[in-house]
Design a protein around this motif. Sequence first.
Motif, short mmCIF file in Angstrom:
data_model
loop_
_atom_site.label_atom_id
_atom_site.label_comp_id
_atom_site.label_asym_id
_atom_site.label_seq_id
_atom_site.Cartn_x
_atom_site.Cartn_y
_atom_site.Cartn_z
N VAL A 123 5.87 4.60 3.98
CA VAL A 123 4.41 4.70 2.90
C VAL A 123 4.09 6.49 3.72
CG1 VAL A 123 2.95 3.29 3.40
CG2 VAL A 123 2.61 4.34 5.25
N LYS A 124 3.06 7.17 3.00
CA LYS A 124 2.43 8.62 2.60
C LYS A 124 1.93 8.96 4.19
CE LYS A 124 2.19 8.45 -1.85
NZ LYS A 124 3.91 9.85 -2.78
N PHE A 125 1.69 9.90 4.47
CA PHE A 125 1.26 10.03 5.50
C PHE A 125 -0.62 11.19 5.13
CE2 PHE A 125 -0.40 12.47 9.54
CZ PHE A 125 -0.56 11.62 10.13
N GLY A 126 -1.79 10.50 5.78
CA GLY A 126 -2.86 11.27 5.76
C GLY A 126 -2.89 11.18 6.93
N ILE A 127 -4.25 12.70 6.97
CA ILE A 127 -4.55 13.02 8.15
C ILE A 127 -6.49 13.05 7.78
CG2 ILE A 127 -4.23 15.54 8.11
CD1 ILE A 127 -3.34 15.08 11.30
N TRP A 128 -7.40 12.62 9.66
CA TRP A 128 -8.37 13.20 9.23
C TRP A 128 -9.53 14.41 9.78
CZ3 TRP A 128 -11.82 14.06 13.31
CH2 TRP A 128 -13.68 13.66 13.00
N VAL A 129 -10.26 15.65 9.53
CA VAL A 129 -10.34 16.62 10.42
C VAL A 129 -12.06 16.81 10.24
CG1 VAL A 129 -8.41 18.01 10.56
CG2 VAL A 129 -10.08 17.59 8.45
N GLU A 130 -12.54 17.55 11.21
CA GLU A 130 -13.70 17.53 10.82
C GLU A 130 -14.10 19.52 11.09
OE1 GLU A 130 -17.04 15.59 13.27
OE2 GLU A 130 -18.15 16.33 11.92
N PRO A 131 -13.50 20.14 9.72
CA PRO A 131 -13.40 21.72 10.09
C PRO A 131 -14.98 22.22 10.76
CG PRO A 131 -12.32 20.75 8.68
CD PRO A 131 -13.15 19.72 8.37
N GLU A 132 -15.92 22.48 10.71
CA GLU A 132 -17.16 22.60 10.60
C GLU A 132 -17.56 22.37 12.13
OE1 GLU A 132 -19.30 22.23 6.58
OE2 GLU A 132 -17.96 21.02 6.43
N ILE A 191 2.38 16.29 4.98
CA ILE A 191 1.27 15.42 5.17
C ILE A 191 -0.04 15.41 3.22
CG2 ILE A 191 -1.44 15.69 5.77
CD1 ILE A 191 -0.47 16.72 8.57
N GLU A 192 -0.25 14.13 2.79
CA GLU A 192 -0.12 14.39 1.31
C GLU A 192 -1.65 14.36 1.28
OE1 GLU A 192 3.22 12.72 -0.80
OE2 GLU A 192 4.10 12.56 1.17
N TYR A 193 -3.09 13.80 2.57
CA TYR A 193 -3.74 13.88 1.90
C TYR A 193 -5.19 13.77 3.48
CZ TYR A 193 -8.06 10.24 2.85
OH TYR A 193 -9.20 9.64 2.81
N LEU A 194 -6.03 14.21 2.76
CA LEU A 194 -7.00 15.48 4.22
C LEU A 194 -8.56 14.59 3.72
CD1 LEU A 194 -6.59 17.54 6.50
CD2 LEU A 194 -8.07 18.88 4.48
N LYS A 195 -9.02 14.30 4.87
CA LYS A 195 -10.06 13.68 5.13
C LYS A 195 -11.20 14.66 5.38
CE LYS A 195 -12.70 9.92 6.87
NZ LYS A 195 -12.48 8.08 7.48
N TRP A 196 -11.74 15.74 4.53
CA TRP A 196 -12.43 16.42 5.47
C TRP A 196 -14.06 16.14 6.05
CZ3 TRP A 196 -11.60 21.94 5.20
CH2 TRP A 196 -13.12 22.59 5.43
N ASP A 197 -14.52 15.58 7.67
CA ASP A 197 -15.43 15.09 7.69
C ASP A 197 -16.69 15.91 8.27
OD1 ASP A 197 -16.97 12.90 8.27
OD2 ASP A 197 -15.51 11.97 9.53
N MET A 209 1.24 -1.23 0.25
CA MET A 209 0.27 -0.09 0.15
C MET A 209 0.71 1.41 0.30
SD MET A 209 -2.68 -1.16 3.02
CE MET A 209 -3.38 -3.13 2.75
N ASP A 210 0.32 2.29 -0.32
CA ASP A 210 1.09 3.79 -0.03
C ASP A 210 0.17 3.91 0.41
OD1 ASP A 210 0.99 2.82 -3.07
OD2 ASP A 210 -0.37 3.44 -3.62
N MET A 211 -0.05 4.33 1.91
CA MET A 211 -0.26 5.61 2.46
C MET A 211 -1.19 5.57 3.91
SD MET A 211 -2.76 8.71 2.17
CE MET A 211 -1.31 9.82 1.26
N LEU A 212 -0.93 5.32 4.88
CA LEU A 212 -1.79 5.34 6.32
C LEU A 212 -2.49 6.35 5.98
CD1 LEU A 212 -1.29 3.56 9.39
CD2 LEU A 212 -1.48 6.47 9.27
N VAL A 213 -3.74 6.42 6.49
CA VAL A 213 -4.79 7.43 7.10
C VAL A 213 -4.84 7.56 8.82
CG1 VAL A 213 -6.26 9.29 6.81
CG2 VAL A 213 -5.63 8.14 5.28
N MET A 214 -4.38 8.96 9.63
CA MET A 214 -4.80 8.55 10.85
C MET A 214 -6.06 9.44 10.71
SD MET A 214 -2.77 10.71 13.69
CE MET A 214 -2.33 12.16 13.70
N ASP A 215 -6.86 8.87 11.18
CA ASP A 215 -8.58 9.08 11.00
C ASP A 215 -9.07 10.21 13.37
OD1 ASP A 215 -11.96 8.72 11.02
OD2 ASP A 215 -11.04 8.32 9.46
#
Length: 730
Positions: free
Chosen positions: A407-416, A473-479, A361-367
């Motif tokens: 692997v690359k790194f991604g992160i979770w946020v819920e900005p609203e 940080i190469e990926y952002l999950k916007w919740d 795999m290419d990336m881990l996302v910290m949720d």
Amino acid sequence: MSIRIDDATRTFTLHTRNTTYQMHVDEYGYLLHLYYGTRSEGTMDYLPTYADRSGCCACPHDVANRTYSLDVLPQEFPFQGNGDLRSTLLQVRDGEGVFGCDLRYVRHEMRDGKYALPGLPAAYSDAADDTQTLSVTLADERIGLEVELLFGVLPDVDVITRAAIVKNVGTGRITVEKLQTACLDFVHGSFDVITFNGQHCMERKPSRQHVLPGSFSVGSRRGQSSHQYNPFMILCDRDATETAGRAWSMTFVYSGNFKAEVEQTQYQQIRMQMGLSDELFSYPLEGGEQLVAPEIIMTYSNAGLERLSHNLHRCIRKNVCRGEWRDAPRPVLVNSWEAHYFNFTGDELVRLAEKAADLGMDMLVMDDGWFGERHDDFRSLGDWTVNEEKLGGTLGQLIERINAAGVKFGIWVEPEMVNENSDLYRAHPDWALAVPGKAPALGRDQLVLDFSRAEVRKNIFDQLCAVLDQGNIEYLKWDFNRSIVDIYSHATADQGRVVYDYYLGLYDVLERLVQRYPHLLIEGCAAGGGRFDAGWFHYAPQFWTSDNTDGHDRMTIQYGSSFGYPCSVMGAHVSACPNEVNGRTVSLSARGLIAMSGGGFGYELDLLELPERACEIIRNQVQQFRDMERLVREGLYYRLSNPMTDDVYMWEFAAEDGSEAIVNSVIAKAEGYGEARYVVPRGLTPGALYREVNSDRVYAANALMDMGLPLPVSSALYMSRSYRFVRVDE
Ligand code: GLA
């Protein structure tokens, strides 16, 4: 030229490769809709009929003419106040609170290229093609109102877009009580309407019904486009199938409240319309101010629903999605959520990353769970400060360790969002949407921040940048995990504008984010697929399709989503069994094949707990995804069966030029020693030969598309098969 204008008859004709859209200004100055269908030359002004309609309201500019009534004529932008008593697109009140306007043609303008909309997402074209824009302005001098209708013609994808700008050109206040973007008036027809409905964990199930007398509508008043009804609607012939019949669709390029409606009128005419919801909406315009009705994407097919979907897939992929990820292979990722939920340490994430790298795999996302005191969902939203104790160091250090693991790194946020239990809320309680004196309705124990306010947006944007600047940080999950219920902003006296202004605010933040971080891959999420809409895809090329990762349900969710949206935008992960939302167990191979049919492919389970056999399967799946991802991202998608009714789910990706195709199947209902099932592909080059790569056997395309290929007869439940056909070119 895509747009042709006949000044003598004031007729506007918009041509795409296979369709024609036509309207004209009649003798009284009203803009009548004439035609939207198969590409045609000539003028279709014979289609509206003029018989004695004295039972309806007459034309106020010629009351003696009893054959003229706006209540029966097909129109481009029907408004309340001049005799059209069907559902209209616009309702306004003047400064005295009086309803009604009278909009007539004043001018038009044509230009090359596609219009953009201030502050709102809209389709665009970066190709050197015949994309053009037509602007037609209607006006009511009495109250000082102008409406500029915008038509975008994207000829290569057979799409016409619509938008409208309502302008107060007078001095008094005008209040817009209803503003929808577009309608399609049909002078006759016997139609079905298809909408895409569901709930949290089961989004976008297609639902098809006859259009009958009266009005049928779906929409959202939830402050998000919603899990319940997607802002996408199809109208089609009652006998239309995947490959035959006429179909028209509307897609709203907007993520907030909407309404989509079909009305069959007294004379069996049909009006299909879409736009902002008029509920919880009342928008004041002072002199010089304007309000933009968000864009609608329309397409037409005379060859069934499949072609309609193909038009939309091409359009959303190339004309809505932007940025460098639009055309790039997406990373295969592992997401920490269903592996660890809130409970993880930096060391555990590093171990997960090492295993992900080992599996290719290419990336881990910290949720969720990495910030403030976020050990559960009761606290800390709004405080985007890294919990270094939990991570065992700074965020930058963790990212370096994860990158070092391969692997690359991604992160979770819920900005609203904000929790009442947060430093941000304690410092600024008035930044949350809540009605003074009334206990707010909490959702997942959180409140929604007032994104209509610039200072709120600035604070959150600055906090986000501070996080994103801490490392690679190469990926952002916007919740976005709850609806907007309490509509009250401390920044305005006009609460009827707040939800619309909120979305202008959200788009402002997203735009600044994509400008500042052009390399960042962003994935949207709203408790799964609760804001899966074309508005979102203008800022980010993928969305988490559903919190339901069960392979079986995902067949239906991804099938339903595919009517309006390309597979390239669907986030889809393999998770553990029994599935956490419905307890079902589906074979790992089927879970993988279904998940890799979405552009955002990955895994969402504890890889460290897997037996070696499963690891081997996953290694092969990652490779299989790499082999097929270009076809998933760029190819044509074929719905070969309906997983809601058929025993076998079958689907296909084929190259636009027919050079290759991948045909997939999963047994969704098994009977011991049952009938032989056949998968029948489409979209191959007629007359050509194809080599199936795994078996090395050559097949004739004609025979395959006629009689298909048998699946193994002793079909076990969730047995999956994937056939890859490559055209044998001379
Ligand atoms: C939502 C998302 C999940 C996960 C959680 C974290 O439910 O849909 O994928 O990110 O939030 O709280």
